[in-house]
Design an enzyme around this catalytic site. Structure first.
Site, mmCIF file in Angstrom:
data_model
loop_
_atom_site.group_PDB
_atom_site.id
_atom_site.type_symbol
_atom_site.label_atom_id
_atom_site.label_comp_id
_atom_site.label_asym_id
_atom_site.label_seq_id
_atom_site.Cartn_x
_atom_site.Cartn_y
_atom_site.Cartn_z
ATOM 1 N N HIS A 211 0.670 -1.359 0.286
ATOM 2 C CA HIS A 211 -0.131 0.097 -0.520
ATOM 3 C C HIS A 211 0.785 0.978 -0.138
ATOM 4 O O HIS A 211 2.410 1.375 0.488
ATOM 5 C CB HIS A 211 -0.764 0.105 1.160
ATOM 6 C CG HIS A 211 -2.035 -0.522 1.712
ATOM 7 N ND1 HIS A 211 -2.806 -1.018 1.430
ATOM 8 C CD2 HIS A 211 -0.864 -2.202 2.549
ATOM 9 C CE1 HIS A 211 -3.440 -2.152 2.260
ATOM 10 N NE2 HIS A 211 -2.540 -3.114 2.725
ATOM 11 N N THR B 128 0.729 5.154 1.903
ATOM 12 C CA THR B 128 0.002 5.331 3.189
ATOM 13 C C THR B 128 -1.454 6.738 2.927
ATOM 14 O O THR B 128 -2.669 6.330 3.324
ATOM 15 C CB THR B 128 0.068 6.448 4.250
ATOM 16 O OG1 THR B 128 1.459 7.278 3.535
ATOM 17 C CG2 THR B 128 1.148 5.887 4.855
ATOM 18 N N GLU C 285 2.372 -0.704 5.034
ATOM 19 C CA GLU C 285 1.987 0.244 4.024
ATOM 20 C C GLU C 285 3.179 1.716 4.307
ATOM 21 O O GLU C 285 4.148 1.144 4.558
ATOM 22 C CB GLU C 285 1.409 1.086 5.466
ATOM 23 C CG GLU C 285 0.000 0.811 5.372
ATOM 24 C CD GLU C 285 -1.324 1.669 4.106
ATOM 25 O OE1 GLU C 285 -0.427 2.303 3.770
ATOM 26 O OE2 GLU C 285 -2.252 1.314 4.251
HETATM 27 ZN ZN LIG Z 1 -4.129 0.629 0.789
#
Ligand SMILES: [Zn+2]
Length: 253
Positions: A25, A27, A90
């Site tokens: 991901h 953030t 993240e």
């Molecule tokens: Zn995400």
């Protein structure tokens, strides 16, 4: 030994099976501090296992043995409880909403070290190292087209394929919104077989356009437009071959 600092989040529950998927991901918040505070806020009910800052510092919020809440609703390779199946990382970046920018070298080095480290503990196939946008193309864009998936694959993590020019040219006219027929059927089936939640069918609809965009963000980042041109389709065929080869020989490796 990887340098990891603990910053526990209460936002997790129990796994029922070991993780076999890795979800990356960004953030998508203005600063790292704001993002980490949110991932540790009991009210927010979101978390991830790790946060990698722009300077390469790694925080652990949830133990790998626990189920963190990072993926939300989505699917990959038939798995619809992606939190239960995965480890979430993240990567600090403001994202498309707040000024998407390149991931610094030190940060990518840290992500690579972390992924290598995680894979010594769990069996995670290359075809299950994915973007958040891969499991939820209709609502997510992270970590986005600036994430260097090619570099990650060059050190042995994830799939990467670049088709030859003849192959691209052989595939003919681009397919896009409103198209239908055999070309669309084959393409939808291919995206589905790679892992996308898009059901097979014969229409190039909005769901398909978003899935093609997600594929491009990961595997053909130079142009993310939701149009399945020859390069996009040739890349998909190559990535699928790699994924298939992995699933048939993976046990022996
Ligand atoms: Zn995400």
């Amino acid at each position: 030994m990887l340098a990891v600092r603990d910053a526990p989040s209460p936002n997790f529950d129990q796994r029922r099976a070991p993780p076999d998927m890795l979800v990356l991901h960004y953030t998508g918040m203005r600063t790292a501090d704001v993002a980490v505070a949110r991932l540790r806020d009991p009210e927010a009910r979101v978390s991830s296992h790790y946060v990698v800052d722009e300077d390469g510092a790694i925080l652990r919020l949830v133990a790998e043995e626990r189920r963190a809440w990072h993926a939300g609703k989505g699917a990959w390779q038939g798995e619809t409880d992606c939190n239960a199946a995965s480890i979430g990382i993240e990567i600090v970046n403001p994202g498309h909403e707040f000024g998407y920018r390149d991931f610094p070298e030190a940060q990518i080095d840290a992500v690579i070290s972390l992924v290598s480290d995680i894979r010594t503990r769990w069996t995670i196939p290359d075809a299950r190292i994915i973007a958040h946008s891969d499991l939820a193309p209709d609502r997510k864009q992270d970590p986005g087209e600036r994430f260097p998936w090619k570099r990650l694959a060059s050190v042995g993590h994830g799939l990467w394929f670049e088709p030859a020019r003849e192959r691209i040219d052989a595939l003919g006219a681009p397919l896009g919104m409103g198209d239908e027929g055999l070309g669309v059927i084959v393409l939808r089936a291919g995206l589905h077989r790679l892992g996308y939640g898009l059901p097979p069918g014969g229409d190039y609809d909005e769901a398909m356009r978003l899935t093609v965009e997600a594929f491009q963000r990961h595997w053909r980042p130079a142009k993310v437009d939701g149009i399945a041109d020859g390069e996009t389709r040739a890349t998909l065929m190559g990535v699928l071959q790699l994924a298939t080869a992995e699933s048939t020989t993976g046990v022996l490796n």
